[in-house]
Design a protein around this motif. Sequence first.
Motif, PDB file in Angstrom:
ATOM      1  N   PRO A 299       0.799  -1.233   0.000  1.00 55.50           N
ATOM      2  CA  PRO A 299       0.000   0.000   0.000  1.00 55.50           C
ATOM      3  C   PRO A 299       0.826   1.275   0.000  1.00 55.50           C
ATOM      4  O   PRO A 299       0.305   2.350  -0.299  1.00 55.50           O
ATOM      5  CB  PRO A 299      -0.836  -0.113   1.280  1.00 55.50           C
ATOM      6  N   GLN A 300       2.128   1.144   0.322  1.00 52.32           N
ATOM      7  CA  GLN A 300       2.973   2.332   0.363  1.00 52.32           C
ATOM      8  C   GLN A 300       3.820   2.502  -0.899  1.00 52.32           C
ATOM      9  O   GLN A 300       4.735   3.323  -0.911  1.00 52.32           O
ATOM     10  CB  GLN A 300       3.854   2.288   1.604  1.00 52.32           C
ATOM     11  N   ALA A 301       3.504   1.782  -1.950  1.00 52.52           N
ATOM     12  CA  ALA A 301       4.168   1.998  -3.238  1.00 52.52           C
ATOM     13  C   ALA A 301       3.893   3.429  -3.694  1.00 52.52           C
ATOM     14  O   ALA A 301       2.751   3.901  -3.656  1.00 52.52           O
ATOM     15  CB  ALA A 301       3.662   0.991  -4.262  1.00 52.52           C
ATOM     16  N   GLN A 302       4.936   4.123  -4.140  1.00 48.60           N
ATOM     17  CA  GLN A 302       4.825   5.562  -4.369  1.00 48.60           C
ATOM     18  C   GLN A 302       3.783   5.923  -5.425  1.00 48.60           C
ATOM     19  O   GLN A 302       2.993   6.853  -5.241  1.00 48.60           O
ATOM     20  CB  GLN A 302       6.196   6.131  -4.765  1.00 48.60           C
ATOM     21  N   ALA A 303       3.764   5.204  -6.543  1.00 46.18           N
ATOM     22  CA  ALA A 303       2.797   5.522  -7.600  1.00 46.18           C
ATOM     23  C   ALA A 303       1.369   5.282  -7.136  1.00 46.18           C
ATOM     24  O   ALA A 303       0.448   6.019  -7.499  1.00 46.18           O
ATOM     25  CB  ALA A 303       3.097   4.693  -8.849  1.00 46.18           C
ATOM     26  N   TRP A 304       1.177   4.260  -6.321  1.00 45.51           N
ATOM     27  CA  TRP A 304      -0.146   3.921  -5.779  1.00 45.51           C
ATOM     28  C   TRP A 304      -0.591   4.977  -4.767  1.00 45.51           C
ATOM     29  O   TRP A 304      -1.760   5.387  -4.738  1.00 45.51           O
ATOM     30  CB  TRP A 304      -0.070   2.530  -5.186  1.00 45.51           C
ATOM     31  N   ILE A 305       0.340   5.456  -3.954  1.00 45.01           N
ATOM     32  CA  ILE A 305       0.033   6.559  -3.030  1.00 45.01           C
ATOM     33  C   ILE A 305      -0.372   7.800  -3.811  1.00 45.01           C
ATOM     34  O   ILE A 305      -1.386   8.442  -3.516  1.00 45.01           O
ATOM     35  CB  ILE A 305       1.245   6.866  -2.116  1.00 45.01           C
ATOM     36  N   LYS A 306       0.415   8.131  -4.822  1.00 45.54           N
ATOM     37  CA  LYS A 306       0.137   9.347  -5.592  1.00 45.54           C
ATOM     38  C   LYS A 306      -1.202   9.269  -6.308  1.00 45.54           C
ATOM     39  O   LYS A 306      -1.952  10.244  -6.348  1.00 45.54           O
ATOM     40  CB  LYS A 306       1.261   9.615  -6.597  1.00 45.54           C
ATOM     41  N   TRP A 307      -1.507   8.109  -6.885  1.00 43.76           N
ATOM     42  CA  TRP A 307      -2.776   7.960  -7.609  1.00 43.76           C
ATOM     43  C   TRP A 307      -3.952   8.213  -6.679  1.00 43.76           C
ATOM     44  O   TRP A 307      -4.879   8.947  -7.012  1.00 43.76           O
ATOM     45  CB  TRP A 307      -2.853   6.557  -8.212  1.00 43.76           C
ATOM     46  N   ARG A 308      -3.912   7.623  -5.489  1.00 49.43           N
ATOM     47  CA  ARG A 308      -5.020   7.795  -4.543  1.00 49.43           C
ATOM     48  C   ARG A 308      -5.067   9.220  -3.992  1.00 49.43           C
ATOM     49  O   ARG A 308      -6.143   9.824  -3.875  1.00 49.43           O
ATOM     50  CB  ARG A 308      -4.896   6.771  -3.410  1.00 49.43           C
ATOM     51  N   ALA A 309      -3.893   9.777  -3.667  1.00 51.52           N
ATOM     52  CA  ALA A 309      -3.858  11.148  -3.155  1.00 51.52           C
ATOM     53  C   ALA A 309      -4.374  12.136  -4.199  1.00 51.52           C
ATOM     54  O   ALA A 309      -5.107  13.081  -3.874  1.00 51.52           O
ATOM     55  CB  ALA A 309      -2.440  11.521  -2.725  1.00 51.52           C
ATOM     56  N   ASP A 310      -4.002  11.911  -5.458  1.00 55.72           N
ATOM     57  CA  ASP A 310      -4.475  12.796  -6.532  1.00 55.72           C
ATOM     58  C   ASP A 310      -5.984  12.697  -6.714  1.00 55.72           C
ATOM     59  O   ASP A 310      -6.646  13.693  -7.034  1.00 55.72           O
ATOM     60  CB  ASP A 310      -3.769  12.460  -7.844  1.00 55.72           C
ATOM     61  N   LYS A 311      -6.548  11.503  -6.522  1.00 61.56           N
ATOM     62  CA  LYS A 311      -7.998  11.347  -6.631  1.00 61.56           C
ATOM     63  C   LYS A 311      -8.718  12.134  -5.526  1.00 61.56           C
ATOM     64  O   LYS A 311      -9.757  12.762  -5.766  1.00 61.56           O
ATOM     65  CB  LYS A 311      -8.386   9.868  -6.543  1.00 61.56           C
ATOM     66  N   ILE A 312      -8.169  12.098  -4.329  1.00 68.51           N
ATOM     67  CA  ILE A 312      -8.762  12.870  -3.237  1.00 68.51           C
ATOM     68  C   ILE A 312      -8.610  14.367  -3.518  1.00 68.51           C
ATOM     69  O   ILE A 312      -9.541  15.153  -3.299  1.00 68.51           O
ATOM     70  CB  ILE A 312      -8.113  12.487  -1.889  1.00 68.51           C
ATOM     71  N   THR A 313      -7.445  14.752  -4.032  1.00 62.25           N
ATOM     72  CA  THR A 313      -7.245  16.154  -4.391  1.00 62.25           C
ATOM     73  C   THR A 313      -8.246  16.594  -5.456  1.00 62.25           C
ATOM     74  O   THR A 313      -8.823  17.681  -5.366  1.00 62.25           O
ATOM     75  CB  THR A 313      -5.806  16.375  -4.898  1.00 62.25           C
TER      76      THR A 313
ATOM     77  N   ALA B 269       0.477  13.417   6.857  1.00 64.12           N
ATOM     78  CA  ALA B 269      -0.791  13.514   6.132  1.00 64.12           C
ATOM     79  C   ALA B 269      -0.697  12.863   4.762  1.00 64.12           C
ATOM     80  O   ALA B 269      -1.599  12.116   4.353  1.00 64.12           O
ATOM     81  CB  ALA B 269      -1.209  14.982   5.997  1.00 64.12           C
ATOM     82  N   TYR B 270       0.387  13.116   4.031  1.00 66.97           N
ATOM     83  CA  TYR B 270       0.499  12.588   2.674  1.00 66.97           C
ATOM     84  C   TYR B 270       0.840  11.100   2.664  1.00 66.97           C
ATOM     85  O   TYR B 270       0.182  10.306   1.979  1.00 66.97           O
ATOM     86  CB  TYR B 270       1.554  13.368   1.892  1.00 66.97           C
ATOM     87  N   LYS B 271       1.838  10.724   3.414  1.00 66.21           N
ATOM     88  CA  LYS B 271       2.334   9.351   3.332  1.00 66.21           C
ATOM     89  C   LYS B 271       1.428   8.334   4.026  1.00 66.21           C
ATOM     90  O   LYS B 271       1.343   7.178   3.603  1.00 66.21           O
ATOM     91  CB  LYS B 271       3.746   9.267   3.920  1.00 66.21           C
ATOM     92  N   LEU B 272       0.750   8.755   5.076  1.00 65.87           N
ATOM     93  CA  LEU B 272      -0.050   7.807   5.852  1.00 65.87           C
ATOM     94  C   LEU B 272      -1.548   8.035   5.732  1.00 65.87           C
ATOM     95  O   LEU B 272      -2.333   7.154   6.081  1.00 65.87           O
ATOM     96  CB  LEU B 272       0.359   7.865   7.332  1.00 65.87           C
ATOM     97  N   GLN B 273      -1.955   9.240   5.231  1.00 63.27           N
ATOM     98  CA  GLN B 273      -3.392   9.537   5.113  1.00 63.27           C
ATOM     99  C   GLN B 273      -3.793   9.948   3.699  1.00 63.27           C
ATOM    100  O   GLN B 273      -4.950  10.278   3.465  1.00 63.27           O
ATOM    101  CB  GLN B 273      -3.777  10.643   6.098  1.00 63.27           C
ATOM    102  N   LEU B 274      -2.849   9.940   2.765  1.00 64.06           N
ATOM    103  CA  LEU B 274      -3.127  10.270   1.357  1.00 64.06           C
ATOM    104  C   LEU B 274      -3.742  11.656   1.217  1.00 64.06           C
ATOM    105  O   LEU B 274      -4.500  11.914   0.283  1.00 64.06           O
ATOM    106  CB  LEU B 274      -4.066   9.218   0.747  1.00 64.06           C
ATOM    107  N   GLN B 275      -3.396  12.539   2.130  1.00 66.00           N
ATOM    108  CA  GLN B 275      -3.970  13.894   2.152  1.00 66.00           C
ATOM    109  C   GLN B 275      -2.883  14.889   1.726  1.00 66.00           C
ATOM    110  O   GLN B 275      -2.068  15.323   2.526  1.00 66.00           O
ATOM    111  CB  GLN B 275      -4.505  14.225   3.551  1.00 66.00           C
ATOM    112  N   ASP B 276      -2.917  15.262   0.464  1.00 66.52           N
ATOM    113  CA  ASP B 276      -1.882  16.115  -0.123  1.00 66.52           C
ATOM    114  C   ASP B 276      -2.261  17.590   0.051  1.00 66.52           C
ATOM    115  O   ASP B 276      -2.408  18.336  -0.906  1.00 66.52           O
ATOM    116  CB  ASP B 276      -1.726  15.771  -1.608  1.00 66.52           C
ATOM    117  N   TRP B 277      -2.392  18.017   1.318  1.00 66.10           N
ATOM    118  CA  TRP B 277      -2.945  19.350   1.575  1.00 66.10           C
ATOM    119  C   TRP B 277      -2.040  20.476   1.113  1.00 66.10           C
ATOM    120  O   TRP B 277      -2.528  21.574   0.800  1.00 66.10           O
ATOM    121  CB  TRP B 277      -3.317  19.507   3.047  1.00 66.10           C
ATOM    122  N   LEU B 278      -0.741  20.253   1.055  1.00 64.74           N
ATOM    123  CA  LEU B 278       0.138  21.309   0.562  1.00 64.74           C
ATOM    124  C   LEU B 278      -0.153  21.592  -0.913  1.00 64.74           C
ATOM    125  O   LEU B 278      -0.125  22.747  -1.356  1.00 64.74           O
ATOM    126  CB  LEU B 278       1.606  20.914   0.757  1.00 64.74           C
TER     127      LEU B 278
END
Length: 765
Positions: free
Chosen positions: A283-297, A326-335
């Motif tokens: 679940p901590q694969a970087q591309a997978w994190i980014k894809w999910r974080a971008d969807k929330i964004t 927030a980003y790495k553990l909650q997929l929340q890319d608030w910055l």
Amino acid sequence: MTTQFWEKSIEINATLTNLLVNTVRSLFLYRSKLRKASGRVASSRQTSPFIHQGWWLLRKRLLPLLCLISFITVLLINSFAPSFAQLPPQSRQEIRGVWLSGNDFNVFRNRSKVQAAMSQLRQLNFNTVYPVVWNDGYTHYPSAIMQKKGIPFFFKGTDGQDVIADIISQARREGLLAIPWFEFGFMVPLSSELASQHPDWLTQKPDGTQTSISAAGEVAWLNPFHPEVQKFITELVMEVITQYDADGVQFDDHMSLPVDFGYDKYTISLYTQETGNPPPPNPQAQAWIKWRADKITAFMVDLHQTVKARKPNAIFSVSPNYYDFAYKLQLQDWLNWVRLGIVDELVMQVYRNDLESFIAQITRPEILETQKIIPTGIGIMAGLRNRPVSMPQIQSQVQAAQQRGLGSGFFYYESLWDIAPEPAAQRQSAFAALFPNPALRDISQNTPRKPTFDTISLPLYTKPSLGQRVRGYFLEMAIANGKPRRILLDTGSAGLRVPKEFLGNAPIRRTGQNIKEVLSDGTILEGELVYANVRFGLLPAAEPVPVQVVTSRQCIAQKPNCSAKSGAPFSGIIGVNYFEKSLPYNPLRKLPGNLSNGFIVIGNGGSNNNGSLILGLTANNQAGFKMAAWSKQSEINGVPGNRWDSQLSKVCLTIAGSSAKNLCNGKMITDTGTINGLTEFKSASTAGKLKPGVLRSANALKVAINSIFDYSLTPGNRDGFNRWNLSISPQAELPIFVNTGIAFFDKYDVLFDQVNGRQGFRSRR
């Protein structure tokens, strides 16, 4: 430097102003009245020594001092005025807020206690309250949306009143902002009615587990990628904004998803569809994190657009954890949310007992960056029922924040002074000393913000969302909060044209105007012109843009084999040319700030990789381009910005086997929307022995503009790469016209400058 000057000017001017005001008070207020005021605020206590000196001392000593203070004040105000002008009004609004949590319900269900609480907060110079409206799977206000779902409402006041309406009304009466707080975000108890009614809304971990342990106990998570979940949350938010004309909305660290989640059937299918591969087991694969974080964004961008469409000056507030967590553990890319311009205030939670650790968190780079842009505060723990916090700890943390130009938000109301280790009066006096002067907030100053960056690169995909195409570049867009779709980027036409099913459920402005557009292949697109919110990748347009909603396609008589004949689904077109003949116009015109000044298309060199669309021209990204000028056109009503004839002149053409031997009287267009290159001759004599149709390999071709570019091609039969067509049209306006087609972008990066009317070329060799 600007911030330092601004902070220094505030500090000096505030000091002098206080001294000036206090001196005037000592001259004109009665001694008894001043003594009473001295008991209320610390600054008044400073004036009391002056009173005992009598009028003789005031006349002999203070009047000259008063003149001196006035003179210095004028000088300083003039000296520091430019620094004020360089910062947005929002930056000068210090946040002094408190969360009204579910723990406070027994206080706020009583009208008289609400009135007393708001009055007390105002007297102590607080300026913002955040009443919880979404918690534990229930709304804390009477919701028609929840009522339709049959979910009960438990949070009436003692007189049956709407508690949230009462809090907002009393807060406004006292001059406080009231920003409803969606505390649970995507979080919900697994046993709640909502989770039971919609099990398909829940996401899960790789092992199928649906819950995690949080501060609220064991909870499940609504799937933030599911359109029905997004619709539900959006409806709740808009219900609050509409029902209460709220000053804004706030989302905290639960408007996110723990990194272990996202392995439900819906998300696996969506990820596989978009990437061609299933989600990685880690679940901590970087591309997978980014894809999910971008969807929330992307959802937050759409939600922000929806809120602002209803109430433009509403405060869109976020209260997350520190960024790395927030980003790495909650997929929340608030910055990224801040940089995109969708956050109006930030209150970062820093619940630490140790002052050194607290200071380390509030001086992180993301806080230093954010506080230059928007009002920024720090969430401070005022105490819990089973873990009270001492007033000295609160004081030291507030002072540390204030020294760094940061506001404060306290969790939660009752622990300010009702549930605390010190007596209420002692804690209230301490808060009065922390906030000696008012800091009123006014949402009228909350004007729309632009992204903080001047340029951004968006991927250009090689496949559309609908249908098939031999070759093309496709930009991912969302229209009216609809599902993201990959739409054909067309540098040869202008305007956004999509099928009806591409539109989401956000409000659109209909014009009732039916328009037609004829494409270069002879396809007629027909449909209504509407105005809708648009998002380019994660980037929102500054305001609604015109869109043709295509409901009919057919071929013109002269070209009966156009794309409409095949019956293939229409994948949409985003025309980004600046030579509009009518509405709709190039939607890139409505990008915010510098991003609207032009763009660069970088192809994939004929590979299967993505290309890039660079939005926003800067000195750096224009390096290496050789420029050719467009000719300026007259304005058209409804089309913002400059219009340019995008056909370049003085184009030199050579085709082996024809009479075209370095003829430099042609015009050309670079067109990503055309699969194959095209040369059109007005006169058959120019073609020589060549006949209309597809050029052969013996007909080597060269297109050039002296000192700008020199493009050569050996024609072949591969569509989108080396196929080149020749036509002869006696009715043509130009002796020679060239459309380079998409293959040109394999050899050149192409720049489009709508401000200066130029097109640039940079060889990819």
